[in-house]
Design an enzyme around this catalytic site. Sequence first.
Site, PDB file in Angstrom:
ATOM      1  N   LYS A 196       7.465  -6.598  23.673  1.00  0.00           N
ATOM      2  CA  LYS A 196       7.040  -7.796  24.401  1.00  0.00           C
ATOM      3  C   LYS A 196       6.084  -7.388  25.516  1.00  0.00           C
ATOM      4  O   LYS A 196       6.492  -6.825  26.527  1.00  0.00           O
ATOM      5  CB  LYS A 196       8.223  -8.548  25.008  1.00  0.00           C
ATOM      6  CG  LYS A 196       7.782  -9.958  25.417  1.00  0.00           C
ATOM      7  CD  LYS A 196       8.629 -10.591  26.472  1.00  0.00           C
ATOM      8  CE  LYS A 196       8.323 -10.136  27.857  1.00  0.00           C
ATOM      9  NZ  LYS A 196       6.952 -10.436  28.344  1.00  0.00           N
ATOM     10  N   GLY A 249       9.053  -2.209  34.839  1.00  0.00           N
ATOM     11  CA  GLY A 249       8.744  -3.387  35.655  1.00  0.00           C
ATOM     12  C   GLY A 249       9.484  -3.319  36.974  1.00  0.00           C
ATOM     13  O   GLY A 249       9.746  -2.231  37.490  1.00  0.00           O
ATOM     14  N   SER A 250       9.833  -4.489  37.488  1.00  0.00           N
ATOM     15  CA  SER A 250      10.437  -4.533  38.827  1.00  0.00           C
ATOM     16  C   SER A 250      11.909  -4.110  38.789  1.00  0.00           C
ATOM     17  O   SER A 250      12.582  -4.238  37.762  1.00  0.00           O
ATOM     18  CB  SER A 250      10.329  -5.947  39.389  1.00  0.00           C
ATOM     19  OG  SER A 250      11.069  -6.838  38.580  1.00  0.00           O
ATOM     20  N   THR A 251      12.394  -3.665  39.915  1.00  0.00           N
ATOM     21  CA  THR A 251      13.792  -3.236  40.012  1.00  0.00           C
ATOM     22  C   THR A 251      14.727  -4.413  39.748  1.00  0.00           C
ATOM     23  O   THR A 251      15.738  -4.274  39.058  1.00  0.00           O
ATOM     24  CB  THR A 251      14.040  -2.609  41.394  1.00  0.00           C
ATOM     25  OG1 THR A 251      13.177  -1.467  41.499  1.00  0.00           O
ATOM     26  CG2 THR A 251      15.470  -2.149  41.577  1.00  0.00           C
ATOM     27  N   GLY A 254      14.801  -5.079  36.097  1.00  0.00           N
ATOM     28  CA  GLY A 254      15.506  -3.951  35.479  1.00  0.00           C
ATOM     29  C   GLY A 254      17.017  -4.133  35.552  1.00  0.00           C
ATOM     30  O   GLY A 254      17.752  -3.861  34.602  1.00  0.00           O
ATOM     31  N   GLU A 272      12.087   2.132  33.901  1.00  0.00           N
ATOM     32  CA  GLU A 272      11.083   2.728  34.792  1.00  0.00           C
ATOM     33  C   GLU A 272      10.691   1.631  35.763  1.00  0.00           C
ATOM     34  O   GLU A 272      10.032   0.664  35.381  1.00  0.00           O
ATOM     35  CB  GLU A 272       9.891   3.228  33.959  1.00  0.00           C
ATOM     36  CG  GLU A 272       9.066   4.261  34.689  1.00  0.00           C
ATOM     37  CD  GLU A 272       7.822   3.690  35.305  1.00  0.00           C
ATOM     38  OE1 GLU A 272       7.902   3.264  36.478  1.00  0.00           O
ATOM     39  OE2 GLU A 272       6.786   3.659  34.626  1.00  0.00           O
ATOM     40  N   CYS A 306       3.076   1.858  39.822  1.00  0.00           N
ATOM     41  CA  CYS A 306       4.449   2.113  40.275  1.00  0.00           C
ATOM     42  C   CYS A 306       4.533   3.354  41.173  1.00  0.00           C
ATOM     43  O   CYS A 306       5.391   3.431  42.034  1.00  0.00           O
ATOM     44  CB  CYS A 306       5.379   2.235  39.084  1.00  0.00           C
ATOM     45  SG  CYS A 306       4.763   3.346  37.833  1.00  0.00           S
ATOM     46  N   GLU A 403       8.219  -2.438  47.788  1.00  0.00           N
ATOM     47  CA  GLU A 403       7.053  -2.156  46.961  1.00  0.00           C
ATOM     48  C   GLU A 403       6.120  -3.374  47.051  1.00  0.00           C
ATOM     49  O   GLU A 403       6.496  -4.474  46.665  1.00  0.00           O
ATOM     50  CB  GLU A 403       7.492  -1.948  45.507  1.00  0.00           C
ATOM     51  CG  GLU A 403       6.326  -1.667  44.596  1.00  0.00           C
ATOM     52  CD  GLU A 403       6.751  -1.398  43.155  1.00  0.00           C
ATOM     53  OE1 GLU A 403       7.392  -2.267  42.540  1.00  0.00           O
ATOM     54  OE2 GLU A 403       6.424  -0.312  42.649  1.00  0.00           O
TER      55      GLU A 403
HETATM   56  P1  NAI Z   1       8.763  -8.058  36.058  1.00  0.00           P
HETATM   57  O1  NAI Z   1       9.632  -6.882  36.161  1.00  0.00           O
HETATM   58  O2  NAI Z   1       9.410  -9.392  36.190  1.00  0.00           O
HETATM   59  O3  NAI Z   1       7.948  -8.020  34.669  1.00  0.00           O
HETATM   60  C1  NAI Z   1       7.787  -6.867  33.853  1.00  0.00           C
HETATM   61  C2  NAI Z   1       8.094  -7.230  32.409  1.00  0.00           C
HETATM   62  O4  NAI Z   1       9.433  -7.695  32.319  1.00  0.00           O
HETATM   63  C3  NAI Z   1       7.213  -8.343  31.845  1.00  0.00           C
HETATM   64  O5  NAI Z   1       6.964  -8.105  30.479  1.00  0.00           O
HETATM   65  C4  NAI Z   1       8.118  -9.564  31.980  1.00  0.00           C
HETATM   66  O6  NAI Z   1       7.804 -10.583  31.057  1.00  0.00           O
HETATM   67  C5  NAI Z   1       9.475  -8.970  31.688  1.00  0.00           C
HETATM   68  N1  NAI Z   1      10.597  -9.740  32.224  1.00  0.00           N
HETATM   69  C6  NAI Z   1      10.612 -10.550  33.313  1.00  0.00           C
HETATM   70  N2  NAI Z   1      11.830 -11.093  33.478  1.00  0.00           N
HETATM   71  C7  NAI Z   1      12.612 -10.615  32.480  1.00  0.00           C
HETATM   72  C8  NAI Z   1      13.978 -10.794  32.118  1.00  0.00           C
HETATM   73  N3  NAI Z   1      14.783 -11.598  32.811  1.00  0.00           N
HETATM   74  N4  NAI Z   1      14.455 -10.135  31.045  1.00  0.00           N
HETATM   75  C9  NAI Z   1      13.667  -9.298  30.341  1.00  0.00           C
HETATM   76  N5  NAI Z   1      12.364  -9.102  30.627  1.00  0.00           N
HETATM   77  C10 NAI Z   1      11.840  -9.754  31.682  1.00  0.00           C
HETATM   78  O7  NAI Z   1       7.627  -7.898  37.128  1.00  0.00           O
HETATM   79  P2  NAI Z   1       6.649  -9.025  37.698  1.00  0.00           P
HETATM   80  O8  NAI Z   1       7.442 -10.219  38.073  1.00  0.00           O
HETATM   81  O9  NAI Z   1       5.547  -9.216  36.767  1.00  0.00           O
HETATM   82  O10 NAI Z   1       6.103  -8.299  39.018  1.00  0.00           O
HETATM   83  C11 NAI Z   1       6.897  -8.292  40.192  1.00  0.00           C
HETATM   84  C12 NAI Z   1       6.883  -6.959  40.861  1.00  0.00           C
HETATM   85  O11 NAI Z   1       7.446  -5.978  40.017  1.00  0.00           O
HETATM   86  C13 NAI Z   1       5.513  -6.421  41.178  1.00  0.00           C
HETATM   87  O12 NAI Z   1       4.993  -6.984  42.338  1.00  0.00           O
HETATM   88  C14 NAI Z   1       5.820  -4.949  41.304  1.00  0.00           C
HETATM   89  O13 NAI Z   1       6.336  -4.687  42.580  1.00  0.00           O
HETATM   90  C15 NAI Z   1       6.885  -4.712  40.274  1.00  0.00           C
HETATM   91  N6  NAI Z   1       6.333  -4.145  39.033  1.00  0.00           N
HETATM   92  C16 NAI Z   1       6.482  -2.803  38.808  1.00  0.00           C
HETATM   93  C17 NAI Z   1       5.916  -2.217  37.688  1.00  0.00           C
HETATM   94  C18 NAI Z   1       6.060  -0.758  37.423  1.00  0.00           C
HETATM   95  O14 NAI Z   1       5.191  -0.170  36.815  1.00  0.00           O
HETATM   96  N7  NAI Z   1       7.160  -0.134  37.786  1.00  0.00           N
HETATM   97  C19 NAI Z   1       5.109  -2.984  36.735  1.00  0.00           C
HETATM   98  C20 NAI Z   1       5.073  -4.408  37.018  1.00  0.00           C
HETATM   99  C21 NAI Z   1       5.656  -4.933  38.140  1.00  0.00           C
END
Ligand code: NAI
Length: 505
Positions: A196, A249-251, A254, A272, A306, A403
Amino acid sequence: MASLSNGHSTSPPNPNPPSVHIKFTQLFINGSFVDSLSGKTFETIDPRTGEVIATVAQGGRDDIDVAVKAARQAFDFGPWPRMPGSERGRILMKLAELIDQNTEELAALDAIDGGKLYQWCKTVEIPSAANMLRYYAGAADKIHGEVLKMSRQFHAYTLLEPIGVVGHIIPWNLPTAMFFTKVAPSLAAGCTMVVKPAEQTPLSALFCAHLAKLAGVPDGVLNVVPGFGPIAGAAISSHMDIDKVSFTGSTQTGREVMQAAAKSNLKQVSLELGGKSPLIIFDDADVDKAAELALIGVLFNKGEVCVAGSRVFVQEGIYDEFEKKLVEKAKAWVVGDPFDPNVQQGPQVDKRQYEKILSYIEHGKREGATLLTGGKAVGNKGYYIEPTIFTDVKEDMLIAQDEIFGPVTALMKFKTMEEAIKSANNTRYGLAAGIVTKNIDIANTVSRSIRAGIIWINCYFAFGNDVPFGGYKMSGFGKEHGMEALHKYLQVKSVVTPIYNSPWL
Ligand code: NAI
Ligand code: MG
């Protein structure tokens, strides 16, 4: 090149960006592009303008279910896990070749969808993704177990078997790179999968699915289902027939993924997550080079990384000089259209991220940090933000703890190495750290004292296909890259036999 009143360079929108043809906007399931079962779609947005690029099929719970069934069938009965590793390797090599032939198209998709620098994607990020495939293609026929002597009349051997159907949940900051970081080792291991991509950047993942089919990846092995996190993402993490979920993605998300895995079938999880990585600069550093590193450390990919080095600790002897140089460099940094080769920083990925960053900047000012440069949006169209530097930052301020995932850095002064170590570790995260010094004793001591998954000495962002990368503490667990990542998608089976018919059997 126009210049804003505050001194930051900006570049006007590029009048002639490479034309981007969007070919694939449907879900890719069992080897075919299909609409979602509900018929629902969503818009993917160009962050340079806020305008719609394309309408993409929106995967829901039912679509994930169909994709998982295809992946299950391909795993339980299909050729992929059963073929010789060398054959999987050959197909992965072919896919790498196809990526190379389509570098410009993939770079343009990530640039238009995610606001990433076109030139960087074309010359570095997409070619690196192809090399990631080559690395794991070479590993696909070197997956061996061990022979174990046991005691007396038995011996045993271990088989490394693919873990099964994997769910990959991908973020938006490195769309193609992150896609292959997860897909390449799991394909090499013999797994089948449902991917996804992030809702902000679905386009390159669909194009890669098309290339995978051309390369000969059998139907059902690699399924790509764009959709929203709480719906399609949650359907993956809670699915009863997915054996492993790999998330970046975000903590907070996660944590939700792990909870969903625990509440469903106890699938294995690797995470991660975020970071608030320290860059520690000692008095003996070359101040100019250190300022350069600190600048790249937080501004690369507009800070949407990240491992961004967003807490910069500088020793008191060079603090003032360092601060001056960093500000000069930040003011010369060019913000503008990511298709313009002179530009160093494009727009933030979307309106939400843009607003989040601006609100952290406001919070930093209210908390009492001093804004040295930046702090504002650039232009009145799209999601551009000035490179922003705060000084007089205290460790407990929100801008030093959270972050931000944007072009915002926090400078802090230290006196002794011990103090720097303590401050650098004063975070719930532990993804990466940088050290700048010529003193080998300091470098050795600090690198062993920081609780983070990767330490860069006199460099930053130095990634390699063979260098494991992943978090300590709340930055997650489970490594990407290297043979460690391959092993994430394998499980160990022990087989025991007697050596001869013994009277004790
Ligand atoms: P997010 O963690 O919500 O999104 C990342 C992925 O997870 C996307 O594919 C999203 O569709 C999916 N996702 C979202 N909610 C989910 C759920 N309940 N169950 C399963 N999958 C889900 O991150 P978001 O909201 O886009 O960004 C928020 C913050 O997260 C950013 O400002 C940043 O601080 C952090 N982030 C960190 C990343 C990294 O590389 N470690 C990458 C992206 C965001
Ligand atoms: Mg989210």
